[in-house]
Design a protein around this motif. Structure first.
Motif, mmCIF file in Angstrom:
data_model
loop_
_atom_site.group_PDB
_atom_site.id
_atom_site.type_symbol
_atom_site.label_atom_id
_atom_site.label_comp_id
_atom_site.label_asym_id
_atom_site.label_seq_id
_atom_site.Cartn_x
_atom_site.Cartn_y
_atom_site.Cartn_z
ATOM 1 N N ARG A 117 30.718 -10.615 -16.310
ATOM 2 C CA ARG A 117 31.160 -10.848 -14.910
ATOM 3 C C ARG A 117 31.543 -9.451 -14.272
ATOM 4 N NH1 ARG A 117 33.210 -15.754 -13.479
ATOM 5 N NH2 ARG A 117 34.445 -14.838 -11.810
ATOM 6 N N THR A 118 31.593 -8.429 -15.230
ATOM 7 C CA THR A 118 31.942 -7.150 -14.624
ATOM 8 C C THR A 118 30.531 -6.188 -14.421
ATOM 9 O OG1 THR A 118 32.407 -6.246 -16.830
ATOM 10 C CG2 THR A 118 34.306 -7.189 -15.395
ATOM 11 N N THR A 119 29.712 -6.577 -15.280
ATOM 12 C CA THR A 119 28.458 -5.591 -15.269
ATOM 13 C C THR A 119 27.099 -6.333 -15.036
ATOM 14 O OG1 THR A 119 28.235 -5.541 -17.783
ATOM 15 C CG2 THR A 119 29.515 -3.773 -16.470
ATOM 16 N N GLY A 120 27.055 -7.610 -14.848
ATOM 17 C CA GLY A 120 26.017 -8.457 -14.790
ATOM 18 C C GLY A 120 25.227 -8.553 -15.992
ATOM 19 N N TYR A 121 23.877 -8.712 -16.011
ATOM 20 C CA TYR A 121 22.854 -8.675 -17.103
ATOM 21 C C TYR A 121 22.784 -7.427 -17.937
ATOM 22 C CZ TYR A 121 21.524 -13.194 -14.986
ATOM 23 O OH TYR A 121 21.493 -14.388 -14.620
ATOM 24 N N GLN A 122 22.864 -7.586 -19.326
ATOM 25 C CA GLN A 122 22.742 -6.455 -19.996
ATOM 26 C C GLN A 122 21.517 -5.870 -20.419
ATOM 27 O OE1 GLN A 122 25.922 -5.127 -20.693
ATOM 28 N NE2 GLN A 122 26.113 -6.802 -19.161
ATOM 29 N N GLY A 123 20.381 -6.487 -19.843
ATOM 30 C CA GLY A 123 19.100 -6.243 -20.421
ATOM 31 C C GLY A 123 17.723 -6.877 -19.622
#
Length: 216
Positions: free
Chosen positions: A198-204
């Motif tokens: 929720r804080t940084t979005g998708y991780q890759g």
């Protein structure tokens, strides 16, 4: 979907390298929905590269095509049928992306290889936007052997066969493997993927690897 890219130089080849995850990888639909909306599908280990030959794919069964800008991309297995727009570089050297409000629009890196000619062509698109799933939402569900068709402005169609589908964390993105030059016509289709916060979005990113196997 958004992932910023910058161009890197190598003799005889225009390549792009990923540098950071940005706003269009934020998963705004998941954040706004608030009802436990399902995250986009992710590829299984069975769809990864196999063998020891790098790309682990059989030689192309089709000769390279002359350069021609693409107009449309179709991936029947996941219901994609979308127009393509040219993508350039921003002032900071990152690859621009299609407008977020046009969720069925994909883009291709128009300073690089055109789909069907020898080299690595790049197509990218959003996985979602604030209103819901976008053009490449289901990209992670694609399987080896699936077909990707690219309509070209010269009136022809380049037909690619998928030989791998992988998901990479942002910190482990294999720039050279994804964007490097190739001695046959290859295609990469890219969207956001991996874990979501929720804080940084998708991780890759989810990356589909395909090679030319026909034309008409």
């Amino acid at each position: 979907m958004r992932r910023r890219f910058r161009r890197t130089g190598s003799p005889g080849n225009t390549a792009i390298a990923a540098v950071t995850v940005c706003a269009l990888c934020s998963g705004m639909w998941l954040l706004r929905d608030g009802t436990g909306a399902p995250a986009p599908p992710q590829p299984s280990a069975a769809q990864a590269h196999t063998g020891t030959g790098g790309h682990g794919a059989a030689p192309s069964a089709a000769p390279a095509l002359p350069p021609s800008p693409p107009a449309r991309v179709r991936i029947p297995a996941i219901g994609v049928d979308a127009p393509l727009t040219g993508l350039g570089l921003t002032d900071t050297g990152s690859l621009d992306v299609p407008p977020a409000d046009r969720k069925n629009l994909a883009g291709w890196y128009e300073a690089g290889t055109t789909p069907g000619e020898t080299g690595t062509a790049i197509v990218a698109g959003h996985v979602d936007n604030a209103d819901g799933p976008a053009v490449f939402y289901s990209l992670g569900a694609l399987r080896k052997g699936s077909t990707i068709e690219v309509d070209r402005r010269d009136g022809g169609v380049a037909v690619f066969t998928v030989h791998a589908v992988e998901v990479y964390d942002a910190d482990d993105f294999p720039d050279a493997q994804v964007y490097g030059s190739a001695d046959r016509p290859e295609l990469r289709v890219i969207t956001c993927g991996g874990g979501w916060s929720r804080t940084t979005g998708y991780q890759g990113n989810v990356v589909v690897y395909a090679h030319l196997t026909g034309s008409r």
